[in-house]
Design a protein around this motif. Structure first.
Motif, PDB file in Angstrom:
ATOM      1  N   TYR A 245      40.344  52.521  37.923  1.00  0.00           N
ATOM      2  CA  TYR A 245      39.984  52.088  37.151  1.00  0.00           C
ATOM      3  C   TYR A 245      38.250  52.291  36.556  1.00  0.00           C
ATOM      4  CZ  TYR A 245      43.375  47.798  37.974  1.00  0.00           C
ATOM      5  OH  TYR A 245      44.441  47.275  38.551  1.00  0.00           O
TER       6      TYR A 245
ATOM      7  N   GLN B 140      34.441  51.441  34.544  1.00  0.00           N
ATOM      8  CA  GLN B 140      34.083  50.396  34.101  1.00  0.00           C
ATOM      9  C   GLN B 140      32.767  50.932  33.833  1.00  0.00           C
ATOM     10  OE1 GLN B 140      34.054  46.975  37.245  1.00  0.00           O
ATOM     11  NE2 GLN B 140      35.382  46.134  36.207  1.00  0.00           N
TER      12      GLN B 140
ATOM     13  N   ILE C 230      36.969  52.936  39.972  1.00  0.00           N
ATOM     14  CA  ILE C 230      37.188  51.978  40.654  1.00  0.00           C
ATOM     15  C   ILE C 230      38.386  51.924  41.002  1.00  0.00           C
ATOM     16  CG2 ILE C 230      37.661  49.398  41.147  1.00  0.00           C
ATOM     17  CD1 ILE C 230      35.750  48.754  39.203  1.00  0.00           C
TER      18      ILE C 230
ATOM     19  N   ALA D  85      41.304  51.353  42.975  1.00  0.00           N
ATOM     20  CA  ALA D  85      42.293  49.275  42.942  1.00  0.00           C
ATOM     21  C   ALA D  85      43.613  50.360  44.520  1.00  0.00           C
ATOM     22  CB  ALA D  85      42.622  48.433  41.695  1.00  0.00           C
TER      23      ALA D  85
ATOM     24  N   GLU E 113      41.967  42.349  53.153  1.00  0.00           N
ATOM     25  CA  GLU E 113      41.272  41.146  52.277  1.00  0.00           C
ATOM     26  C   GLU E 113      41.236  41.133  50.787  1.00  0.00           C
ATOM     27  OE1 GLU E 113      37.965  42.664  54.721  1.00  0.00           O
ATOM     28  OE2 GLU E 113      36.774  43.639  53.638  1.00  0.00           O
ATOM     29  N   SER E 114      39.967  40.097  50.581  1.00  0.00           N
ATOM     30  CA  SER E 114      39.676  40.181  49.051  1.00  0.00           C
ATOM     31  C   SER E 114      39.371  41.488  48.718  1.00  0.00           C
ATOM     32  CB  SER E 114      39.489  39.041  48.497  1.00  0.00           C
ATOM     33  OG  SER E 114      38.903  38.926  47.605  1.00  0.00           O
ATOM     34  N   GLY E 115      40.159  42.134  47.691  1.00  0.00           N
ATOM     35  CA  GLY E 115      39.458  43.303  46.050  1.00  0.00           C
ATOM     36  C   GLY E 115      40.501  44.778  48.115  1.00  0.00           C
ATOM     37  N   ALA E 116      41.547  44.217  48.338  1.00  0.00           N
ATOM     38  CA  ALA E 116      41.731  45.578  49.308  1.00  0.00           C
ATOM     39  C   ALA E 116      42.348  45.857  48.171  1.00  0.00           C
ATOM     40  CB  ALA E 116      42.315  44.697  50.556  1.00  0.00           C
ATOM     41  N   GLY E 117      43.222  45.294  47.319  1.00  0.00           N
ATOM     42  CA  GLY E 117      44.116  45.785  46.352  1.00  0.00           C
ATOM     43  C   GLY E 117      45.278  45.157  46.524  1.00  0.00           C
ATOM     44  N   LYS E 118      46.084  44.512  46.897  1.00  0.00           N
ATOM     45  CA  LYS E 118      46.948  43.822  47.397  1.00  0.00           C
ATOM     46  C   LYS E 118      48.122  42.604  46.125  1.00  0.00           C
ATOM     47  CE  LYS E 118      45.483  40.459  49.939  1.00  0.00           C
ATOM     48  NZ  LYS E 118      43.540  40.403  48.836  1.00  0.00           N
ATOM     49  N   THR E 119      46.849  42.411  44.936  1.00  0.00           N
ATOM     50  CA  THR E 119      47.599  42.873  43.756  1.00  0.00           C
ATOM     51  C   THR E 119      47.826  43.234  42.935  1.00  0.00           C
ATOM     52  OG1 THR E 119      46.168  40.434  43.718  1.00  0.00           O
ATOM     53  CG2 THR E 119      46.989  40.440  41.901  1.00  0.00           C
ATOM     54  N   THR E 120      47.270  44.199  42.922  1.00  0.00           N
ATOM     55  CA  THR E 120      47.152  45.979  42.349  1.00  0.00           C
ATOM     56  C   THR E 120      48.785  46.203  42.878  1.00  0.00           C
ATOM     57  OG1 THR E 120      44.761  46.202  41.843  1.00  0.00           O
ATOM     58  CG2 THR E 120      46.636  48.114  40.983  1.00  0.00           C
TER      59      THR E 120
ATOM     60  N   GLU F 217      50.402  36.610  47.587  1.00  0.00           N
ATOM     61  CA  GLU F 217      49.369  35.073  48.740  1.00  0.00           C
ATOM     62  C   GLU F 217      50.462  33.773  48.123  1.00  0.00           C
ATOM     63  OE1 GLU F 217      46.901  35.707  50.260  1.00  0.00           O
ATOM     64  OE2 GLU F 217      45.352  36.991  49.651  1.00  0.00           O
TER      65      GLU F 217
HETATM   66  N1  LIG Z   1      41.736  45.708  35.809  1.00  0.00           N
HETATM   67  C1  LIG Z   1      40.854  45.702  36.204  1.00  0.00           C
HETATM   68  N2  LIG Z   1      39.903  46.492  36.119  1.00  0.00           N
HETATM   69  C2  LIG Z   1      38.634  47.269  37.222  1.00  0.00           C
HETATM   70  N3  LIG Z   1      38.497  46.223  38.146  1.00  0.00           N
HETATM   71  C3  LIG Z   1      39.997  46.170  38.759  1.00  0.00           C
HETATM   72  C4  LIG Z   1      41.059  45.652  38.146  1.00  0.00           C
HETATM   73  N4  LIG Z   1      41.765  44.793  38.785  1.00  0.00           N
HETATM   74  C5  LIG Z   1      41.515  44.865  39.868  1.00  0.00           C
HETATM   75  N5  LIG Z   1      39.993  45.642  39.599  1.00  0.00           N
HETATM   76  C6  LIG Z   1      38.998  45.342  40.827  1.00  0.00           C
HETATM   77  O1  LIG Z   1      40.515  46.569  42.218  1.00  0.00           O
HETATM   78  C7  LIG Z   1      39.891  46.267  43.146  1.00  0.00           C
HETATM   79  C8  LIG Z   1      41.460  45.375  44.125  1.00  0.00           C
HETATM   80  O2  LIG Z   1      41.297  44.933  43.093  1.00  0.00           O
HETATM   81  P1  LIG Z   1      43.261  43.244  43.622  1.00  0.00           P
HETATM   82  O3  LIG Z   1      42.898  42.134  42.826  1.00  0.00           O
HETATM   83  O4  LIG Z   1      44.448  44.134  43.859  1.00  0.00           O
HETATM   84  O5  LIG Z   1      43.058  43.343  45.045  1.00  0.00           O
HETATM   85  P2  LIG Z   1      43.136  42.065  46.176  1.00  0.00           P
HETATM   86  O6  LIG Z   1      42.966  42.429  47.409  1.00  0.00           O
HETATM   87  O7  LIG Z   1      44.452  41.578  45.050  1.00  0.00           O
HETATM   88  O8  LIG Z   1      42.031  40.698  46.400  1.00  0.00           O
HETATM   89  P3  LIG Z   1      42.201  39.228  45.646  1.00  0.00           P
HETATM   90  O9  LIG Z   1      42.755  38.662  46.767  1.00  0.00           O
HETATM   91  O10 LIG Z   1      40.936  39.089  45.562  1.00  0.00           O
HETATM   92  O11 LIG Z   1      43.082  38.945  44.730  1.00  0.00           O
HETATM   93  C9  LIG Z   1      39.187  44.926  43.462  1.00  0.00           C
HETATM   94  O12 LIG Z   1      37.323  45.739  43.635  1.00  0.00           O
HETATM   95  C10 LIG Z   1      39.079  44.679  42.163  1.00  0.00           C
HETATM   96  O13 LIG Z   1      37.550  44.304  41.557  1.00  0.00           O
END
Ligand SMILES: Nc1ncnc2c1ncn2[C@@H]1O[C@H](COP(=O)(O)OP(=O)(O)OP(=O)(O)O)[C@@H](O)[C@H]1O
Length: 319
Positions: A13, A15, A23, A25, A44-51, A174
């Motif tokens: 991404y 920004q 960034i 992801a 952990e949070s922000g690791a990229g799991k949801t992506t 999750e």
């Molecule tokens: N649409 C987007 N635009 C910019 N950055 C994004 C976008 N979606 C995710 N990110 C960034 O990509 C990284 C991974 O995000 P992701 O949501 O996949 O993490 P995660 O492991 O699921 O964390 P969480 O559990 O906190 O949601 C993070 O730094 C997030 O801020």
């Protein structure tokens, strides 16, 4: 042939002004998931799991690399994409926002059944009741609205919707994080039971090692995939990772779990300091800013994977 194969997959991404902030992801992710496998993705949070979850259900188009489903390129082959969207179903973290508050449970479950299985009338209602029972709910709940159900019941409704189309893969992102502790075990038990009964592949994504451990306790041969800063840093049997974590991040993760449960040595004692802000560098190993073993080259390039039998780790400590 792996059912799912991610090859050097990246989601990037940009920004800020002139899109200057980049960034990743996900970055250079190689991952194979076989039919019938149970996989725990931990990070952990922000690791990229949801992506990663969104990529797997073809809601997110990668900016680099390939996603093969049954050997077909999901982003080059529209048919493969359609197949993924039906066969790979997503269970969201937040059971409330995944449902339309103005629709009854019966309406919410009926929608995918009508769309994909083309059922109507008594047959449709019969299928809704069958699904509701399969997820352990009383059919008398079907005429209620989401705000009249508990979080645990709502997550069961979401699972009923996901399995309504006879999927091959369940991606549970999750699925118990937002639930009271008393509902968590029941939801994991349900996912394991449905996986077995319906002969599915289950991918459970969690930040919580306790949940991954419980899944492992209930299933056999669970594959663990540890991600940090968008990179897969370690992969192998979850049992092996927990007993003998190789990557410094996995060690930190496993060590933190013990801290919470047994009040053992604090993080500082192992030389791991929490930076004030989680800074994930775009170059080198994403864990290098926190890692007590980091040397210069860790900041310059991401190491190749060292593979030993079914264990894979990306760290210069091992090669
Ligand atoms: N649409 C987007 N635009 C910019 N950055 C994004 C976008 N979606 C995710 N990110 C960034 O990509 C990284 C991974 O995000 P992701 O949501 O996949 O993490 P995660 O492991 O699921 O964390 P969480 O559990 O906190 O949601 C993070 O730094 C997030 O801020």
């Amino acid at each position: 042939m792996a059912l799912i194969k991610l090859d050097d997959l990246t989601v990037r991404y940009t920004q800020g002004r002139f899109n200057k902030k980049v960034i990743y992801a996900l970055k250079g992710v190689d991952l194979e998931i076989n039919s019938g496998e149970t996989v725990s993705v931990i990070g952990e949070s922000g690791a990229g799991k949801t992506t990663l979850a969104r990529v797997l259900v073809a809601l997110e188009k990668p900016t680099g690399g390939t996603y093969l489903y049954k050997d077909k390129d999901v982003w080059k082959d529209k048919g493969a994409r359609k197949e993924v969207r039906r066969e790979v179903q997503y269970i969201y973290q937040d059971p409330i926002s995944a449902l339309n508050p103005s629709k009854t449970i019966r309406e919410s479950i009926s929608y995918p059944v009508k769309k994909h299985l083309k059922l109507k009338g008594d047959e449709l209602y019969g299928k809704v009741v069958e699904l509701v029972k399969a997820v352990g709910l009383d059919p008398s709940l079907v005429d209620r609205y989401p705000n009249q159900l508990s979080g645990g019941q709502l997550q069961r409704v979401n699972i009923a919707r996901a399995i309504s189309v006879n999927p091959k893969v369940l991606i549970a992102d999750e699925p118990v994080t937002m639930l009271d502790a008393s509902y968590r075990v029941g939801i994991i038990d349900l996912l394991v039971k449905l996986k077995k009964e319906m002969d599915m592949t289950l991918v459970l994504i969690t930040h919580d090692l306790a949940i991954a451990k419980y899944l492992n306790y209930k299933s056999e041969g669970v594959k663990g995939v540890v991600i940090y800063g968008g990179r897969v840093v370690e992969e192998g049997k979850i049992d092996d990772i927990i007993q003998n974590p190789l990557h410094p991040y996995s060690k930190f993760l496993v060590g933190s779990y013990i801290d919470i449960n047994y009040e053992a040595a604090e993080a500082e004692d192992r030389g791991v300091q929490e930076p004030k802000e989680a800074v994930i560098p775009n170059q080198g190993c994403p864990f290098s800013v926190k890692c007590p073993y980091a040397v210069d080259k860790c900041k310059k390039g991401f190491p190749n994977y060292t593979v030993n039998r079914d264990r894979k780790v990306a760290c210069y400590l091992y090669g």
